[in-house]
Design an enzyme around this catalytic site. Structure first.
Site, mmCIF file in Angstrom:
data_model
loop_
_atom_site.group_PDB
_atom_site.id
_atom_site.type_symbol
_atom_site.label_atom_id
_atom_site.label_comp_id
_atom_site.label_asym_id
_atom_site.label_seq_id
_atom_site.Cartn_x
_atom_site.Cartn_y
_atom_site.Cartn_z
ATOM 1 C CE LYS A 142 -1.831 -4.403 3.411
ATOM 2 N NZ LYS A 142 -2.157 -5.654 2.712
ATOM 3 C CB SER A 202 -0.874 -0.011 1.254
ATOM 4 O OG SER A 202 -1.466 1.247 1.439
ATOM 5 C CE1 TYR A 259 -3.887 -1.873 5.178
ATOM 6 C CE2 TYR A 259 -3.121 0.296 4.484
ATOM 7 C CZ TYR A 259 -3.586 -0.970 4.175
ATOM 8 O OH TYR A 259 -3.735 -1.334 2.860
HETATM 9 N N1 LIG Z 1 -8.657 -0.578 -1.658
HETATM 10 C C1 LIG Z 1 -7.554 0.151 -1.708
HETATM 11 O O1 LIG Z 1 -7.590 1.321 -2.142
HETATM 12 C C2 LIG Z 1 -6.232 -0.444 -1.273
HETATM 13 C C3 LIG Z 1 -5.081 0.373 -1.329
HETATM 14 C C4 LIG Z 1 -3.862 -0.173 -0.943
HETATM 15 C C5 LIG Z 1 -3.772 -1.499 -0.542
HETATM 16 N N2 LIG Z 1 -4.902 -2.255 -0.479
HETATM 17 C C6 LIG Z 1 -4.764 -3.652 -0.031
HETATM 18 O O2 LIG Z 1 -5.357 -4.506 -0.985
HETATM 19 C C7 LIG Z 1 -5.927 -5.644 -0.349
HETATM 20 C C8 LIG Z 1 -7.360 -5.816 -0.801
HETATM 21 O O3 LIG Z 1 -8.105 -4.650 -0.509
HETATM 22 P P1 LIG Z 1 -9.648 -4.549 -0.848
HETATM 23 O O4 LIG Z 1 -9.920 -3.119 -1.072
HETATM 24 O O5 LIG Z 1 -10.016 -5.535 -1.876
HETATM 25 O O6 LIG Z 1 -10.261 -4.950 0.574
HETATM 26 P P2 LIG Z 1 -11.371 -6.015 0.944
HETATM 27 O O7 LIG Z 1 -11.612 -5.845 2.406
HETATM 28 O O8 LIG Z 1 -12.526 -5.916 0.003
HETATM 29 O O9 LIG Z 1 -10.630 -7.396 0.661
HETATM 30 C C9 LIG Z 1 -9.879 -8.103 1.608
HETATM 31 C C10 LIG Z 1 -10.332 -9.546 1.548
HETATM 32 O O10 LIG Z 1 -9.514 -10.335 2.403
HETATM 33 C C11 LIG Z 1 -10.373 -11.184 3.169
HETATM 34 N N3 LIG Z 1 -9.636 -11.470 4.409
HETATM 35 C C12 LIG Z 1 -9.259 -10.596 5.357
HETATM 36 N N4 LIG Z 1 -8.562 -11.232 6.325
HETATM 37 C C13 LIG Z 1 -8.504 -12.540 5.959
HETATM 38 C C14 LIG Z 1 -7.926 -13.707 6.542
HETATM 39 N N5 LIG Z 1 -7.260 -13.657 7.705
HETATM 40 N N6 LIG Z 1 -8.052 -14.877 5.888
HETATM 41 C C15 LIG Z 1 -8.721 -14.964 4.703
HETATM 42 N N7 LIG Z 1 -9.295 -13.890 4.113
HETATM 43 C C16 LIG Z 1 -9.182 -12.703 4.741
HETATM 44 C C17 LIG Z 1 -11.629 -10.386 3.378
HETATM 45 O O11 LIG Z 1 -12.759 -11.159 3.694
HETATM 46 C C18 LIG Z 1 -11.771 -9.710 2.011
HETATM 47 O O12 LIG Z 1 -12.471 -10.519 1.097
HETATM 48 C C19 LIG Z 1 -5.787 -5.429 1.155
HETATM 49 O O13 LIG Z 1 -4.662 -6.174 1.606
HETATM 50 C C20 LIG Z 1 -5.522 -3.946 1.264
HETATM 51 O O14 LIG Z 1 -4.739 -3.647 2.387
HETATM 52 C C21 LIG Z 1 -6.127 -1.760 -0.839
#
Ligand SMILES: NC(=O)c1ccc[n+]([C@@H]2O[C@H](COP(=O)([O-])OP(=O)(O)OC[C@H]3O[C@@H](n4cnc5c(N)ncnc54)[C@H](O)[C@@H]3O)[C@@H](O)[C@H]2O)c1
Length: 321
Positions: free
Chosen positions: A145, A117, A141
């Protein structure tokens, strides 16, 4: 032969699953549905429901499927909330990554692409963030990461794990109407929820040092981002060199004010956003160069701002039906 997508039932993971399928690569999903949705997993994709903290479940998953590599998307992504819930954040983002890496090592799966991130940079004091920009995460957070990236690096040295970490900037839009960002904290869902519920969307501060006074961020389309994971997996499969980290940023900033006027024109709902106070810790501007990713990972912006807003709005509306 398949790639395992952890968090494949989430907003970004579900797009990655579809990008792999479109490229002819089989996928398996593991997700505990803590913030994901079972209906985001396409029919026919093996879906293991459970946590990656559950080592026996991971071992069974690796035993039952021939998994060549892992896209590790699962995580707890609420940076603001992580300040109040550091232990939960570290458990989900650090302990879970350690557990996954241990299971991969045991199973002999030696390729991984990690969802990192922009939060690893904290408040960057530069107009254009590059991978060399100092890392100063400002929340559990962001710290978790960065530790995830270090875990991959250190496993790489110790075991030859082939790895890369992709630092996402502001991920928006939708690649399929049935998929959307359901986060209660991200700008697009907040604005759309307000509109659907008849409230006026709010801008947090309009006295920043930016052209229109509102915060400038780097918005990228989720389907473009998903394609770069396929390119990363292909490179790892081919044994081609990859950088340890890549920024997935557009090089261009868009202000919250511009997002609001694009939302008004795309939705046809005329509104003047309310101006609220600044949120503590929000920097004026964060924009990143995606040059390295363009060179290696087929990274480019294939969607305009209008398309990002339109696709997100369409998927928000289909959800309301
Ligand atoms: N959305 C953004 O703008 C953004 C930006 C930077 C980084 N990220 C990273 O990208 C990844 C996905 O983000 P997103 O927006 O799709 O979020 P999201 O919450 O929709 O997706 C995360 C998924 O991981 C699953 N999950 C969480 N903990 C778990 C565990 N212990 N075991 C199994 N499954 C688990 C959740 O149920 C969910 O489906 C995350 O790691 C987030 O930190 C997202």
């Amino acid at each position: 032969m398949a790639w395992l997508v952890t968090g494949g039932a989430g907003y970004i993971g579900a797009h990655i699953v579809r990008a792999f399928q479109a490229d002819g690569i089989d996928v398996v999903v593991i997700d505990d549905l803590s913030s994901g949705h079972a209906q985001f997993v396409p029919d026919g994709v093996p879906f293991v429901r459970g946590s990656i903290l559950d080592r026996p479940l991971l071992d069974r998953t690796f035993a039952e499927h021939t998994i060549t590599g892992v896209v590790h998307v699962a995580g707890f992504k609420y940076a603001g909330v992580s300040v109040q819930r550091p232990l939960h954040t570290y458990e989900q983002n650090v302990t879970a990554t350690v557990t996954l890496l241990a299971a991969m090592q045991e199973a002999g799966t030696d390729r991984i692409v990690f969802s990192s991130s922009a939060a690893v940079y904290g408040t960057p004091h530069t107009d254009l963030v590059t991978e060399e920009t100092p890392k100063n995460p400002e929340s559990p957070y962001g710290e978790s990461k960065l530790i995830g990236e270090w875990l991959l690096r250190d496993q790489g040295v110790a075991t030859g794990l082939a790895h890369t970490s992709l630092r996402y900037f502001n991920v928006v839009g939708s690649g399929s109407p049935e998929l959307r960002d359901t986060s209660p904290h991200n700008l697009f869902p907040l604005v759309f929820d307000a509109l659907v519920e008849g409230r006026t969307p709010r801008i947090n501060g309009n006295d920043y040092a930016t052209p229109d006074g509102t915060c400038v961020r780097d918005y990228i389309h989720v389907a473009d981002l998903a394609r770069s994971h396929v390119a990363a997996a292909r490179r790892l499969d081919a044994g081609e060199p990859v950088e340890a980290v890549y920024n997935l940023g557009s090089g261009t900033g868009v202000s919250v004010g511009e997002i609001m006027s694009t939302v008004a024109s795309v939705t046809g709902i005329g509104f003047e956003p309310e101006i609220g106070p600044r949120r503590p810790g929000d920097p004026d501007r964060i924009v990143a160069s995606g040059e390295l990713a363009s060179r290696d990972l087929d990274w480019k912006m294939r969607h305009t701002l209008d398309e990002m807003v339109q696709s997100a709005w369409t998927s928000r509306q289909s959800a309301a039906l």
